[in-house]
Design an enzyme around this catalytic site. Sequence first.
Site, short mmCIF file in Angstrom:
data_model
loop_
_atom_site.label_atom_id
_atom_site.label_comp_id
_atom_site.label_asym_id
_atom_site.label_seq_id
_atom_site.Cartn_x
_atom_site.Cartn_y
_atom_site.Cartn_z
N HIS A 138 0.85 -1.19 0.00
CA HIS A 138 0.00 0.00 0.00
C HIS A 138 0.88 1.23 0.00
O HIS A 138 1.96 1.19 0.58
CB HIS A 138 -0.96 -0.03 1.19
CG HIS A 138 -0.27 0.14 2.52
ND1 HIS A 138 -0.91 0.42 3.67
CD2 HIS A 138 1.03 0.06 2.88
CE1 HIS A 138 -0.05 0.51 4.67
NE2 HIS A 138 1.13 0.27 4.21
N LYS A 543 -3.26 12.08 9.75
CA LYS A 543 -4.70 12.13 9.43
C LYS A 543 -5.49 12.56 10.66
O LYS A 543 -6.50 13.25 10.57
CB LYS A 543 -5.15 10.76 8.95
CG LYS A 543 -6.63 10.67 8.62
CD LYS A 543 -6.93 9.35 7.94
CE LYS A 543 -8.42 9.12 7.86
NZ LYS A 543 -9.00 8.54 9.06
#
Length: 876
Positions: A138, A543
């Site tokens: 990823h 985030k």
Amino acid sequence: MNEKYAALKSNVSMLGHLLGNTIRDAHGEELLAKVETIRKLSKTARAGSDEDRNALIEEIKSLPDDQLTPVARAFSQFLNLTNMAEQYHTISRHCEAHVCEPDAISTLFSKLSQSNVSKLDTAQAVRELNIELVLTAHPTEIARRTMINKLVKINECLSKLELGDISFSERDKTERRLEQLIAQAWHSDVIRQERPTPLDEAKWGFAVVENSLWQGIPEFLREFDQRLEGHLGEGLPIDARPVHMSSWMGGDRDGNPFVTHKITREVMLLSRWKAADLYLKDINELISELSMVKCTDEVRELAGDQHEPYRAILKQLRTLLGDTLESLDAQMKGELVPNKAILTDADQLWNPLYACYQSLHACGMGIIADGSLLDTLRRVKAFGAHLVRLDIRQESTRHSDVLSELTRYLGIGDYDQWSEQDKISFLVNELSSKRPLLPRKWEPSPEVQEVIDTCRVVAEQSKEALGSYVISMARTASDVLAVHLLLQEAGCPFRMDVCPLFETLDDLNRSKEVMEQLFSIDWYRGFIQNHQMVMIGYSDSAKDAGVMSAGWAQYSAMEALVEVCEKESIELTLFHGRGGTIGRGGAPAHAALLSQPPKSLKGGLRVTEQGEMIRFKLGLPEVAVNSFNLYASAILEANLLPPPEPKQEWRDLMEVLSEVSCEAYRNVVRGEKDFVPYFRAATPELELGKLPLGSRPAKRNPNGGVESLRAIPWIFSWSQNRLVLPAWLGAGEAIQYSIDKGHQELLEEMCREWPFFSTRLGMLEMVYTKCNPQMSEYYDQRLTDKSLWPLGERLRNQLQTDIKAVLNVENNDHLMERDPWGSESIRLRNIYVDPLNMLQAELLFRTRQQEETSPELEEALMVTIAGIAAGMRNTG
């Protein structure tokens, strides 16, 4: 591009011309003319012509559906070729010094000499040098393996064309080959039709090893050895292992239901198969080379009475490797496994090969020993019998779910409901017990059984095949002890590194406390044998709190962990979960490492290399050599010339910056009522979920909102519409706040004297340069409800204010003033990325009008997503 980059400019122009020929042959003159019109309008629009910008928008809006994909592919393909030309430029003979950093190691040695660092200390630091790169799937490489192989061959052609004495016919042949490769790429499907399986991702990782690292690592070690010989008077020991590789592909099951224990077992077999296959090629080459007769008694004993002793030994190894491939093949197919000796341990290769090496040296043939044979010996140390070591990663609650179900079955309560102290007491008690904990007749739920089966697969392997067991979302000491207990119950015969991953702001801030609690447990101290690995999460903390606040939390956590491990005499390895983008911790490797806290690299470097960054940093052998040089020089410099301890007033101001930036970030992301609808409308977030990229779903919880989105699609979405919001929101606002409070001089001092702070600002500058507020506004106007426009406007105004604040502190007139190459590189791409953005906005507009998206539009949309990712250079 200016004349400074003439060689690059020439290659880009040639590749563009050849791509144009391919487009003309495939789609006719009319489409090529359309592409060329769009390119020219994009160039003049970039130079400031509003009239041409409007003409460009109209040109794209007027494209019929059947032209959308070829036009998108033209710009996407050109960006891939530009990336290739740029990557090649960094290793070409025409590369400018400020671009290439051609010899980072020699530069470092000069610096060490000037700073009076003793050769003894340098030699010690070299002996302790440990670089472990962990390949991860990823955010998943956007480019398919098919495309990557073509791009590698294009690189080979560029290399041939650079030779000054190339004949006319050879040049003609090479250019023809280039055109064939570009045509092959054009006529291949640029986007995967189906999501890759975890097995496909693992094969992609093995392909990187085969195509690049198999050659790149011994090449780097050869160069490094020569530099050491020149500086220290002694080279690298033959058995040194400063670089090795691990992988998450096939081992990372966090939020990925497709990575099962069966997949992990299969990937590990495949990894061994690929290692044996690559060694077999090496051995066959050595058989053809080592025809010598003279040898030592030791080699004579190994070879028997054969006339060519080295070949005799190598042929024994060839048989061993052939039998290994046959056996592993049978295991993977579920067939009867032949009863033959196979390769299970690297020493089976090392011992006979090293005996040959010593014999050649002893018999006056050192020059032969130090050729291909030495490279193979270096590979045996770097790759072992398993090619890459596999990490296992699982989310913390999956382990507590096992214990919860088990304790309920045993009738002793619900583990999940116990206090942390009760959990620790139970776990330590069971870890110290000699009786098994899992009842024979217990039938756990499928989810719990899967966790237990994974631990059993770990227990079947050799220690050398595995890296560490990473616990994502680790929050407490019991999270770590739980994994140790499950591995013990599975019968794991060796001590595996169990590595907590602290990834939210709160978890980073509590990491020291958690580790202190673990170190206070006698059983734990005895078991870990004074070695601890801790992983620092970059993506989720950014985030959660924004880049400025997350960056300071990561720095503070590292500092605190170094301090507690030093106090307890524990050797600490920090494992960095960085991504390709600033929102996930990405920064140029050298700068990022030198900006870490003092002593944080004493235990070496372990860092994830993500999807597309693997290709940019490790995709070609020569590029991989450069990357290893940068890593090695940065680690040695950080350990031998540590950065300054931050002054107290710097720390105090960083606390303020962290607090203000976190609040500013969360006020928008969590506090702004229109934020989620705006995010969903102004970016391709919903459409991205349908793209067959990685094997892993985009959300941890398929029903959740933004908070359940993985950090990667979160950043990927914002980089597509060019607002790149997560990579800057809150940071500039905090800097301006501090300027307003009278701290400008202190900020300037931090920028000059503190690598941590100057690297942060440098990363922000790069992001600001990649942002395109005008494009973000176009997405808003084309895709969002008018009621959402004020929010987009506010964010863009904030971006402009933030840029001024950062330039003010740095005393710069424009962005990336100190990195002209980086700035030029982004500028070159913008001309090709802008039309893709406009195409994407148009496609999103059209697909959102349709109840059922036509395959034509869906394909074109996927091409724009891949193209913009190639243009932005770091997807997530």
